[in-house]
Design an enzyme around this catalytic site. Structure first.
Site, short mmCIF file in Angstrom:
data_model
loop_
_atom_site.label_atom_id
_atom_site.label_comp_id
_atom_site.label_asym_id
_atom_site.label_seq_id
_atom_site.Cartn_x
_atom_site.Cartn_y
_atom_site.Cartn_z
N ASP A 1 -11.58 2.47 4.38
CA ASP A 1 -11.23 1.18 3.71
C ASP A 1 -13.11 1.28 3.96
O ASP A 1 -13.30 0.05 3.59
CB ASP A 1 -11.19 0.83 5.18
CG ASP A 1 -9.82 -0.06 5.07
OD1 ASP A 1 -9.69 -1.17 3.94
OD2 ASP A 1 -9.07 -0.38 6.00
N GLN B 1 -4.97 -1.64 9.24
CA GLN B 1 -4.51 -3.05 8.93
C GLN B 1 -4.58 -3.89 9.98
O GLN B 1 -4.62 -4.11 11.34
CB GLN B 1 -2.75 -3.20 8.66
CG GLN B 1 -2.54 -4.71 7.93
CD GLN B 1 -2.95 -4.39 6.70
OE1 GLN B 1 -3.74 -3.30 5.62
NE2 GLN B 1 -3.44 -5.59 5.87
N LYS C 1 0.58 -1.19 0.05
CA LYS C 1 -0.34 0.10 0.25
C LYS C 1 1.00 1.93 0.03
O LYS C 1 1.14 2.17 -0.81
CB LYS C 1 -1.30 0.25 0.98
CG LYS C 1 -1.83 -0.81 1.03
CD LYS C 1 -2.90 -1.31 2.53
CE LYS C 1 -3.58 -2.25 1.68
NZ LYS C 1 -4.21 -2.87 3.50
N1 GUN Z 1 -6.57 -6.36 6.26
C1 GUN Z 1 -6.95 -8.02 5.82
N2 GUN Z 1 -8.37 -7.22 4.68
C2 GUN Z 1 -7.91 -5.86 4.71
C3 GUN Z 1 -8.31 -4.97 4.66
O1 GUN Z 1 -8.87 -4.52 3.47
N3 GUN Z 1 -8.52 -3.22 4.86
C4 GUN Z 1 -7.59 -3.70 6.38
N4 GUN Z 1 -7.69 -2.23 7.06
N5 GUN Z 1 -7.22 -4.31 6.59
C5 GUN Z 1 -7.00 -6.20 6.12
#
Ligand code: GUN
Length: 299
Positions: A121, A98, A54
């Site tokens: 998100d 995350q 990311k």
């Molecule tokens: N962990 C697995 N997928 C995601 C996601 O789309 N966003 C976040 N913040 N954590 C994750």
């Protein structure tokens, strides 16, 4: 029929090119630089690789970008205070924590602690509600990526039978809400099947699907005799099923790819299908958050 592969990596690269140009324009015309912070608690290897990817993409697109690593024993209160700091930081438009978080931290409390207008998100209940009523700025990244792939490869799902396998808050439920919207790229008849659906009913529903979106978390779950000829299959599964010879994780989707691609018209591979779209949608949300903060777009 041998299915056409939906190459998520190519679609994602195309969208990222579009975003890069938009970021340059925002900088030149409005002195606006989208800002993203990704917060990682602990050292889970999967999570590290996600946040690293990311960060890499956000730098490539010219964002102001911060990777904030926190010790696994950070208290819930300290994490909430950190969110508050970023909520108030005008240079930061998108905040991502995350998941999963360590067990001593209540993930819901943390997600609720993010300003909904910075919640790139789209997991905050305010954003979940906004999506359900159709007045939203962000969509959760993985289902938004699935929608883009469907629209760009298969075409408009309007009036089609869409069957979603799985009802997680991250994929299945928002996928249903997205496909239900009375908008271009949606407007479908939607069915959701899940662990409460008896197996025979599950198969019956899957066989009706024009578009089958699978987020079951079970490797090779969907069999060829569960799908109809010409179906468009979106496989969200990322299951680690061992190691390759070069020591990388060997991945399988939730769909028996070899057999199902003989019947499908379109199918996403794993890896290289939905996966590359997720981060790109996060970037798109961050650009949107920056534009909202600057008053360039309104809900
Ligand atoms: N962990 C697995 N997928 C995601 C996601 O789309 N966003 C976040 N913040 N954590 C994750």
């Amino acid at each position: 029929m041998a299915a056409k592969l939906i190459k998520g990596a190519e679609v994602a690269a195309q969208i990222r090119e579009e975003l890069k140009k938009e970021v340059e324009e925002l900088k030149a015309k409005h002195n606006l630089v989208p800002g993203l912070v990704t917060i990682l608690v602990g050292q889970d290897p999967g999570s590290i690789s996600y946040v690293t990817a990311k960060q890499k993409t956000s730098h490539e697109l010219g964002f102001y970008s911060i990777q904030d690593n926190q010790e696994p024993d950070i208290t819930e209160a300290a994490l909430l205070a950190l969110l508050d700091k970023y909520n108030k930081d005008p240079k930061i438009h998108g905040i991502l924590v995350q998941l999963p978080l360590p067990k001593h931290i209540d993930s819901n409390k943390v997600l609720y602690g993010i300003n909904p207008d910075k919640d790139v998100d789209a997991f905050h209940p305010v954003n979940v509600g906004r999506i359900l009523i159709g007045n939203y700025a962000f969509l959760p990244c993985t289902p938004a990526g699935c929608q883009e792939l469907i629209y760009r490869a298969y075409g408009d799902p309007k009036g089609k039978e869409v069957v979603v396998v799985g009802r997680s808050n991250i994929v299945g439920k928002p996928m249903v809400a997205i496909m239900l919207q009375k908008r271009v790229g949606a407007n479908a008849t939607v069915t959701c099947v899940h662990t409460g659906t008896p197996k025979d009913k599950m198969i019956e529903h899957c066989r009706r699907a024009d578009i089958l979106i699978v987020a079951a978390g079970v490797p090779n779950y969907i069999q060829a005799d569960w799908v109809k000829e010409g179906v468009c299959v979106i496989d969200v599964g990322v299951n680690r099923i061992g190691m390759t010879e070069s020591g990388k994780a060997k991945l399988a989707g939730d769909v028996d790819f070899a057999a199902v691609s003989e019947k499908a018209s379109f199918i996403t591979p794993v890896p290289g299908g939905v996966g590359p779209m997720t981060i790109t949608m996060l970037m798109k949300n961050t650009v949107m958050a920056a534009k909202m903060a600057a008053g360039l777009v309104k809900l």
